[in-house]
Scaffold this motif. Structure first.
Motif, mmCIF file in Angstrom:
data_model
loop_
_atom_site.group_PDB
_atom_site.id
_atom_site.type_symbol
_atom_site.label_atom_id
_atom_site.label_comp_id
_atom_site.label_asym_id
_atom_site.label_seq_id
_atom_site.Cartn_x
_atom_site.Cartn_y
_atom_site.Cartn_z
ATOM 1 N N ASN A 295 37.534 36.089 37.377
ATOM 2 C CA ASN A 295 37.088 35.797 38.744
ATOM 3 C C ASN A 295 37.952 36.515 39.775
ATOM 4 O O ASN A 295 37.442 36.997 40.801
ATOM 5 C CB ASN A 295 37.118 34.290 38.989
ATOM 6 C CG ASN A 295 35.990 33.557 38.278
ATOM 7 O OD1 ASN A 295 34.952 34.152 37.969
ATOM 8 N ND2 ASN A 295 36.189 32.279 38.000
ATOM 9 N N ILE A 296 39.259 36.610 39.537
ATOM 10 C CA ILE A 296 40.156 37.292 40.477
ATOM 11 C C ILE A 296 39.722 38.747 40.664
ATOM 12 O O ILE A 296 39.742 39.273 41.786
ATOM 13 C CB ILE A 296 41.611 37.228 39.973
ATOM 14 C CG1 ILE A 296 42.154 35.805 40.090
ATOM 15 C CG2 ILE A 296 42.512 38.201 40.750
ATOM 16 C CD1 ILE A 296 43.490 35.595 39.397
ATOM 17 N N TYR A 297 39.305 39.386 39.563
ATOM 18 C CA TYR A 297 38.999 40.821 39.616
ATOM 19 C C TYR A 297 37.495 41.105 39.641
ATOM 20 O O TYR A 297 37.069 42.232 39.397
ATOM 21 C CB TYR A 297 39.697 41.539 38.458
ATOM 22 C CG TYR A 297 41.202 41.425 38.594
ATOM 23 C CD1 TYR A 297 41.889 42.205 39.524
ATOM 24 C CD2 TYR A 297 41.915 40.483 37.864
ATOM 25 C CE1 TYR A 297 43.257 42.064 39.698
ATOM 26 C CE2 TYR A 297 43.285 40.336 38.038
ATOM 27 C CZ TYR A 297 43.944 41.122 38.956
ATOM 28 O OH TYR A 297 45.304 40.975 39.144
ATOM 29 N N GLY A 298 36.708 40.092 39.946
ATOM 30 C CA GLY A 298 35.285 40.291 40.192
ATOM 31 C C GLY A 298 34.474 40.658 38.974
ATOM 32 O O GLY A 298 33.509 41.426 39.075
ATOM 33 N N LEU A 299 34.837 40.100 37.829
ATOM 34 C CA LEU A 299 34.157 40.428 36.576
ATOM 35 C C LEU A 299 33.277 39.277 36.110
ATOM 36 O O LEU A 299 33.598 38.099 36.301
ATOM 37 C CB LEU A 299 35.187 40.767 35.495
ATOM 38 C CG LEU A 299 35.827 42.148 35.665
ATOM 39 C CD1 LEU A 299 37.180 42.208 34.981
ATOM 40 C CD2 LEU A 299 34.897 43.228 35.125
#
Length: 352
Positions: A295-299
């Motif tokens: 979630n932090i890296y938009g995956l």
């Protein structure tokens, strides 16, 4: 920073340095003293970096280039004659050099062409995507896709040199940054809990960016160690395929037109951990930690496909040895293992 992959006569250096592309020719001259060079790139990368590289090389060599369409569809068996034809037209001989300038598709395709043309010409990898920098440019796996699956025709062919310039990532679209972060997260999962926690401690890729050269170096160093221990992918090197059994099946299902490789790997890592936790094979809460970092890296972590629809591709996975499907599972973050099983591991009624 310099790392060396120690493989006897197939050993080679890896340089990781901001702006190294601006003086790539000096590094290439240290390892190659032949006459001709063929740069293979794609229509997104070459306009940005190809002319600059070629201008440097033309001071030392006869230099040619081939520009291919970008995208996974280019990495097909049908495109190999295009590469062979260009090399023949340029007069490339066994004493000459192929440079792969691009992401994972170009690295794999140009590498396979170099491995098979005239039974092998020298190869240098200059990866320009995050995914290629941390993973596919190192280790000597080169391949093309077949209609039945990803990377099913390939070889082990080590490069003579790898040049990694983190600054080229500034031109990547956010989609390709996320794509590469899927593989970065994988390295933390399988071998480096401290790296995983470093990734978890940031808010976004932009927040992580000042530390990017050291993050890339940590990923490359993990791969270097694994490749040195198992060059031909029959043991420990299979750990690098964490999440990939599901990922390759997802990619193939959509004919490589939807999820990118790193996105598919992200889905595969999370979903395989969920299944393994349910079976008591992975420490409880591991999947939730992976989800937090994704979630932090938009995956993505799901794709809405029934496992039954992915079964055929999984059965053709290259990690099938002696009739057994060798899945990569985590004991916990930073500790991974090979788990021999079969496609029966997967509950076919499940949608992931």
């Amino acid at each position: 920073m310099k790392l060396t992959v120690h493989l006897g006569e197939n050993s080679y250096p890896i340089y990781i340095e901001n702006h190294i592309l601006d003086h790539a020719a000096s590094y290439i001259a240290e390892t190659f003293s032949g006459r001709r060079v063929m740069i293979i790139s794609d229509d997104q990368v070459y306009p940005l970096y190809g002319s600059r590289l070629k201008a440097q090389l033309e001071k030392h060599y006869e230099c040619f280039h081939l520009v291919l369409p970008h995208g996974e569809a280019t990495k097909s068996f049908q495109n190999l004659p295009v590469l062979y034809g260009a090399m023949l037209d340029a007069g490339i001989s066994r004493s000459d050099l192929v440079i792969a300038l691009g992401g994972g598709v170009i690295g794999d395709l140009a590498g396979f062409a170099a491995a098979s043309y005239l039974r092998g010409v020298r190869l240098i990898q200059i990866p320009t995507s995050l995914l290629a920098q941390v993973d596919s440019s190192v280790g000597g796996k080169v391949a093309v896709d077949l209609p039945q699956g990803k990377n099913l025709a390939g070889a082990f062919y080590q490069p003579s040199l790898v040049l990694i310039d983190p600054t080229v990532l500034d031109t990547l679209a956010p989609h390709f940054v996320s794509d590469g972060m899927g593989e970065v997260i994988k390295y933390g999962c399988i071998k480096d809990a401290e790296l995983f926690e470093l990734l978890r401690s940031h808010r976004s890729f932009a927040d992580l960016q000042p530390e990017l050269p050291s993050v890339i170096a940590r990923c490359v160093d993990i791969k270097r160690q694994v490749v040195e221990a198992d060059q031909f992918d029959t043991g420990e090197r299979m750990l690098l395929n964490f999440g990939h059994t599901l990922a390759h099946a997802i990619e193939q299902y959509h004919n490589y037109q939807k999820e990118s490789h790193g996105e598919a790997v992200s889905i595969g890592m999370y979903q395989i951990c969920r299944l393994a936790e349910e079976k008591g094979l992975t420490r409880e809460g591991t999947a939730e930690k992976i989800l937090e970092v994704l979630n932090i890296y938009g995956l993505a972590h799901s794709c809405g496909l029934p496992l039954a629809d992915l079964l055929g591709a999984m059965s053709r996975d290259k990690k099938n040895l002696h009739g057994s499907l060798n899945l990569i599972l985590l004991d916990e973050i930073g500790k991974s293992r090979i788990y021999p099983t079969s496609t029966g591991f997967f509950p076919l009624e499940r949608t992931i």
